[in-house]
Design a protein around this motif. Structure first.
Motif, PDB file in Angstrom:
ATOM      1  N   ASN A   1       0.677   6.955  -0.149  1.00  0.00           N
ATOM      2  CA  ASN A   1      -0.167   8.061   0.291  1.00  0.00           C
ATOM      3  C   ASN A   1       0.100   8.492   1.733  1.00  0.00           C
ATOM      4  O   ASN A   1      -0.380   9.534   2.161  1.00  0.00           O
ATOM      5  N   VAL A   2       0.847   7.697   2.478  1.00  0.00           N
ATOM      6  CA  VAL A   2       1.127   8.053   3.873  1.00  0.00           C
ATOM      7  C   VAL A   2       2.627   8.319   4.028  1.00  0.00           C
ATOM      8  O   VAL A   2       3.454   7.546   3.538  1.00  0.00           O
TER       9      VAL A   2
ATOM     10  N   TYR B   1       5.595   9.660   7.049  1.00  0.00           N
ATOM     11  CA  TYR B   1       5.807   9.733   8.490  1.00  0.00           C
ATOM     12  C   TYR B   1       7.148  10.412   8.788  1.00  0.00           C
ATOM     13  O   TYR B   1       8.107  10.275   8.033  1.00  0.00           O
TER      14      TYR B   1
ATOM     15  N   HIS C   1       2.344  12.151  11.103  1.00  0.00           N
ATOM     16  CA  HIS C   1       2.239  11.536   9.792  1.00  0.00           C
ATOM     17  C   HIS C   1       1.153  12.220   8.986  1.00  0.00           C
ATOM     18  O   HIS C   1       0.246  12.869   9.531  1.00  0.00           O
ATOM     19  N   TYR C   2       1.286  12.084   7.674  1.00  0.00           N
ATOM     20  CA  TYR C   2       0.287  12.581   6.741  1.00  0.00           C
ATOM     21  C   TYR C   2      -0.386  11.400   6.074  1.00  0.00           C
ATOM     22  O   TYR C   2       0.266  10.522   5.533  1.00  0.00           O
ATOM     23  N   TYR C   3      -1.697  11.386   6.124  1.00  0.00           N
ATOM     24  CA  TYR C   3      -2.483  10.469   5.304  1.00  0.00           C
ATOM     25  C   TYR C   3      -3.035  11.320   4.172  1.00  0.00           C
ATOM     26  O   TYR C   3      -3.959  12.099   4.362  1.00  0.00           O
ATOM     27  N   ASP C   4      -2.441  11.155   2.994  1.00  0.00           N
ATOM     28  CA  ASP C   4      -2.664  12.098   1.892  1.00  0.00           C
ATOM     29  C   ASP C   4      -2.320  13.494   2.405  1.00  0.00           C
ATOM     30  O   ASP C   4      -1.201  13.725   2.827  1.00  0.00           O
TER      31      ASP C   4
ATOM     32  N   ASN D   1      -1.581  14.431  10.903  1.00  0.00           N
ATOM     33  CA  ASN D   1      -1.880  13.792  12.178  1.00  0.00           C
ATOM     34  C   ASN D   1      -0.686  13.960  13.110  1.00  0.00           C
ATOM     35  O   ASN D   1       0.391  13.416  12.858  1.00  0.00           O
TER      36      ASN D   1
ATOM     37  N   GLN E   1      -1.676   2.933   3.075  1.00  0.00           N
ATOM     38  CA  GLN E   1      -2.502   2.753   4.264  1.00  0.00           C
ATOM     39  C   GLN E   1      -2.657   1.276   4.622  1.00  0.00           C
ATOM     40  O   GLN E   1      -3.082   0.470   3.796  1.00  0.00           O
TER      41      GLN E   1
ATOM     42  N   GLN F   1       5.751  -0.095   6.305  1.00  0.00           N
ATOM     43  CA  GLN F   1       6.402   1.191   6.119  1.00  0.00           C
ATOM     44  C   GLN F   1       7.813   0.983   5.586  1.00  0.00           C
ATOM     45  O   GLN F   1       8.522   0.053   5.994  1.00  0.00           O
TER      46      GLN F   1
ATOM     47  N   TYR G   1      -5.526   1.667  10.660  1.00  0.00           N
ATOM     48  CA  TYR G   1      -4.812   2.897  10.940  1.00  0.00           C
ATOM     49  C   TYR G   1      -3.482   2.872  10.216  1.00  0.00           C
ATOM     50  O   TYR G   1      -3.140   1.914   9.544  1.00  0.00           O
ATOM     51  N   SER G   2      -2.705   3.899  10.385  1.00  0.00           N
ATOM     52  CA  SER G   2      -1.468   3.987   9.620  1.00  0.00           C
ATOM     53  C   SER G   2      -0.227   3.803  10.457  1.00  0.00           C
ATOM     54  O   SER G   2       0.856   3.706   9.912  1.00  0.00           O
TER      55      SER G   2
END
Lengths: 111, 112
Positions: free
Chosen positions: A30-31, A33, A48-51, A55, A96, A100, B97-98
């Motif tokens: 779901n994330v 970058y 980055h995208y969280y869903d 961001n 999340q 990565q 956090y991510s």
């Protein structure tokens, strides 16, 4: 078997000519970058995208934009590349709070 | 402000020797500590990772040692091989956090 795919692997663009780099993933994470990495440096997070939530890092130049049309794809747009934007661009994905996974990168050259 | 300090910047080890790379962090909220290996022209690849509930994790020739009180963790590569020659990055994550915080990297050269 590829999990995070980046296209193209090498991109040459002219100074000021817009360029788009793409990333796709088969992990259903779901994330997603985007990082910029210059020679002998650590990857630098651009955004980055969280869903679907975008961001942006505070120091990411406005020249860099991103789109995530669905879970699997994410794009990096550089609106007016300068010589200083020549770098390796890395896409990564994660669930999340977990590790990565990085793609192979796109090497961008600006002439 | 650098939140993760990695040392040394470069390291030369003879084949069969032990490579040791150290990282120190400041933020006690970090709760996940991965190491990435990167070969020239490639993306970083997750090598091994640890959570702070254990002090050591071993996978093959690679071991992470973690010292929570000192806020330090290290990567040990046993029986180092020329194929281990790469840049190694430590990183930290607050799982709420991510985003990862990377160290500056260590360039390892294993001489034949």
């Amino acid at each position: 078997d590829a999990m995070v795919i980046q296209n193209p692997r090498y991109q040459v663009t002219q100074f000021g000519k817009p360029v788009t780099l793409s990333c796709s993933q088969t992990l259903n994470h779901n994330v997603m970058y985007w990082y910029q990495q210059k020679s002998s440096q650590a990857p630098k997070l651009l955004f980055h995208y969280y869903d679907k939530d975008f961001n942006n890092e505070a120091d990411t130049p406005d020249n860099f934009q991103s789109r995530r049309p669905n879970t699997s794809f994410c794009f990096l747009d550089i609106r007016s590349p300068g010589l200083g934007d020549a770098a390796m661009y890395l896409c990564a994905t994660s669930i999340q709070g977990h590790e990565q996974y990085f793609g192979p990168g796109t090497r961008l050259t600006v002439t | 402000q650098q939140q993760v300090k990695q040392s040394p910047q470069s390291l030369i080890v003879q084949k069969g020797g032990i490579s040791i790379i150290n990282c120190a962090y400041e933020n006690t909220a970090f709760d996940y500590f991965p190491w990435y290996q990167q070969f020239p022209g490639k993306g970083p690849a997750l090598l091994i990772a640890i959570r702070p509930d254990v002090s050591e994790k071993k996978e093959g020739r690679f071991t992470i040692s973690f010292n929570k009180s000192a806020k330090q963790f290290s990567l040990h590569i046993m029986d180092s091989q020329p194929g281990d020659s790469a840049t190694y990055f430590c990183a930290t994550l607050n799982s709420g956090y991510s985003t990862l915080t990377f160290g500056k990297g260590t360039m390892l050269l294993v001489s034949p």
